[in-house]
Design an enzyme around this catalytic site. Structure first.
Site, mmCIF file in Angstrom:
data_model
loop_
_atom_site.group_PDB
_atom_site.id
_atom_site.type_symbol
_atom_site.label_atom_id
_atom_site.label_comp_id
_atom_site.label_asym_id
_atom_site.label_seq_id
_atom_site.Cartn_x
_atom_site.Cartn_y
_atom_site.Cartn_z
ATOM 1 C CE LYS A 37 -0.466 -0.611 4.978
ATOM 2 N NZ LYS A 37 -1.139 -0.065 6.127
ATOM 3 N NE ARG A 135 -6.259 -0.286 11.152
ATOM 4 C CZ ARG A 135 -5.025 -0.397 10.636
ATOM 5 N NH1 ARG A 135 -4.167 0.587 10.755
ATOM 6 N NH2 ARG A 135 -4.659 -1.486 9.996
ATOM 7 C CG HIS A 164 -3.225 -4.945 11.721
ATOM 8 N ND1 HIS A 164 -2.097 -5.490 11.141
ATOM 9 C CD2 HIS A 164 -2.950 -3.623 11.887
ATOM 10 C CE1 HIS A 164 -1.194 -4.537 10.959
ATOM 11 N NE2 HIS A 164 -1.685 -3.408 11.405
ATOM 12 N NE ARG A 220 -2.200 -8.339 7.356
ATOM 13 C CZ ARG A 220 -2.804 -8.777 8.451
ATOM 14 N NH1 ARG A 220 -3.403 -9.952 8.465
ATOM 15 N NH2 ARG A 220 -2.831 -8.031 9.542
ATOM 16 C CE1 TYR A 264 11.878 32.434 1.308
ATOM 17 C CE2 TYR A 264 12.149 30.042 1.210
ATOM 18 C CZ TYR A 264 11.832 31.253 0.601
ATOM 19 O OH TYR A 264 11.469 31.261 -0.717
ATOM 20 C CB CYS A 309 13.920 26.274 0.534
ATOM 21 S SG CYS A 309 15.147 27.376 1.230
ATOM 22 C CG ASP A 311 11.258 23.714 -4.950
ATOM 23 O OD1 ASP A 311 10.396 22.821 -4.904
ATOM 24 O OD2 ASP A 311 10.988 24.928 -5.074
HETATM 25 C C1 LIG Z 1 -3.684 -4.709 7.883
HETATM 26 C C2 LIG Z 1 -2.201 -4.575 7.758
HETATM 27 N N1 LIG Z 1 -1.441 -5.669 7.640
HETATM 28 C C3 LIG Z 1 -0.099 -5.608 7.537
HETATM 29 C C4 LIG Z 1 0.568 -4.400 7.544
HETATM 30 C C5 LIG Z 1 2.066 -4.378 7.421
HETATM 31 O O1 LIG Z 1 2.663 -3.889 8.592
HETATM 32 P P1 LIG Z 1 4.252 -3.750 8.696
HETATM 33 O O2 LIG Z 1 4.645 -2.708 7.735
HETATM 34 O O3 LIG Z 1 4.471 -3.336 10.117
HETATM 35 O O4 LIG Z 1 4.823 -5.083 8.355
HETATM 36 C C6 LIG Z 1 -0.171 -3.230 7.659
HETATM 37 C C7 LIG Z 1 0.508 -1.936 7.683
HETATM 38 O O5 LIG Z 1 0.283 -1.067 8.444
HETATM 39 C C8 LIG Z 1 -1.594 -3.309 7.773
HETATM 40 O O6 LIG Z 1 -2.352 -2.216 7.904
#
Ligand SMILES: Cc1ncc(COP(=O)(O)O)c(C=O)c1O
Length: 378
Positions: A37, A135, A164, A220, A264, A309, A311
């Site tokens: 993501k 969540r 999670h 994951r 600045y 700044c 850029d």
């Molecule tokens: C639902 C879920 N699974 C897995 C992950 C991966 O987590 P990490 O980057 O700590 O391995 C995330 C990331 O925040 C997540 O939201």
């Protein structure tokens, strides 16, 4: 593109990502869902997805349907799970592109099922349980009934069940053990009822290392895939390699007389004749607008003067004789003997490594170091 002509860029070592992915497979002994993501944590979906599929990655996770569709531009085969909320509007597209969605409430699940049924299809879904993250997810007490109901709902194929962890990266295991107990309780009942979905998953990067009992069918991994530490309490083994470096060119070098203000607000004023360099990277690239930044020039650390700044940043070059316009400057990453870690930068910016890499702006070209140039890949 020839790096010589670049002014400001991210260098992404795809060999490092492949190497880290293989380490995660070896450690977990499970299929690894690559969490990609937020444009693969800033590393770029367009580079990361082909590198992962090249080494046989079978799953990836994204936050939004738009990201899942982006993944499909680079791979038809990899299984994609949207971890966040998806509006029912997208069901037709999800079916067309073979994307799995997350369900965590009956109303949305019904809307998905209605859409899918109307098209004569079955949508692949993973049910999410909130065992203690506060969540997304149904609460443990309602989880078995929810899943039983989902499985009986025509139009959906419940292929996964997940949760999670909120605190798997901390040194105190108690909060995660409590989450695991809740999850295991649900799994036990579902197994007895012969309703256990094919893919059960829970572990993020930190949990892969700290809670081997929670690996289930799939893990994951996000942050560890990119070679970054889950937290100070859960550092990665030294065999992992960071994949991202932020680089820019030194575009001007000049000597300013004593008492000259720099930038600045004149947050820095020269004390003497000082060699000041201008580097073509600023807060609109993702550098935080704080005092006390440092960069590498010729492998040596040089202080950033005043605040960045939009850029550009100005640096003090008195310690780096010979630095000249056109030289490469590293904001984080390796240069010769020098190294500035993303974690070091995060500490200076008062944040975590996740935020540093995901805040690298879209205007930065991602320059991929091809895995085949990598020593490990021959
Ligand atoms: C639902 C879920 N699974 C897995 C992950 C991966 O987590 P990490 O980057 O700590 O391995 C995330 C990331 O925040 C997540 O939201």
């Amino acid at each position: 593109m020839d790096e010589e002509v670049l002014t400001t860029w991210l260098e992404i070592d795809l060999g490092a990502i492949q190497h880290n992915y293989r380490l995660l497979q070896a450690i977990s002994q499970r299929p690894v869902m690559a969490v990609i993501k937020a444009n693969a944590y800033g590393h770029g979906i367009g580079g990361v997805v082909p590198a992962l599929t090249q080494i046989g990655a079978t799953w990836c996770g994204v936050a939004r349907i738009e990201e899942a569709l982006e993944v499909r531009r680079f791979s038809r085969e990899i299984q994609v799970l949207v971890l966040g909320y998806t509006h029912p509007f997208w069901v037709e597209e999800a079916l067309a592109q073979d994307i799995s969605l997350t369900v965590f409430d009956p109303q949305t699940a019904e809307a998905y099922a209605n859409q899918a049924r109307g098209l004569g299809r079955e949508l692949r879904v993973h049910a999410k349980v909130d065992t203690g993250m506060g969540r997304l997810g149904v609460l443990p007490e309602g989880a078995v009934d929810f899943i039983r109901w989902l499985m009986a709902l025509p139009g959906l194929k419940v292929e996964g069940l997940y949760t999670h962890f909120a605190r798997a990266d901390e040194s105190d295991p108690a909060p995660t053990l409590k989450q695991i107990r809740h999850f295991d309780g649900i799994l036990e009942t579902l197994t007895a009822l012969k309703l256990r979905p094919r893919w059960v998953h829970a572990s993020n990067s930190a949990a892969i290392f700290n809670f081997p009992q929670a690996r289930y069918d799939l893990v994951r991994a996000g942050i560890a895939l990119y070679g970054l530490h889950p937290s100070p309490e859960t550092p990665l083994p030294s065999s992992f390699r960071p994949a991202m470096a932020l680089k820019a060119r030194l575009v001007s070098v000049k000597v300013l007389p004593p008492e000259s203000g720099v930038g600045y607000g004149h947050r820095y004023v020269t004390r003497d004749h000082e060699r000041i360099g201008v580097v073509a990277a600023g807060y609109a690239d993702g550098i935080r607008r704080v005092l006390g930044n440092e960069v590498l020039v010729h492998g040596q650390k040089a202080p950033v003067l005043g605040t960045p700044c939009m850029d550009q940043i100005m640096i003090q070059l008195d310690g780096v004789m010979g630095a000249a316009p056109g030289d490469e400057v590293v904001i984080f990453g390796r240069q010769g003997e020098g190294f500035i870690s993303v974690e070091e930068v995060a500490e200076r910016w008062g944040t975590i490594n996740y935020e540093v890499v995901t805040n690298m702006m879209a205007r930065l070209p991602r320059i991929y170091i091809d895995p085949k140039d990598d020593e490990e890949n021959g």
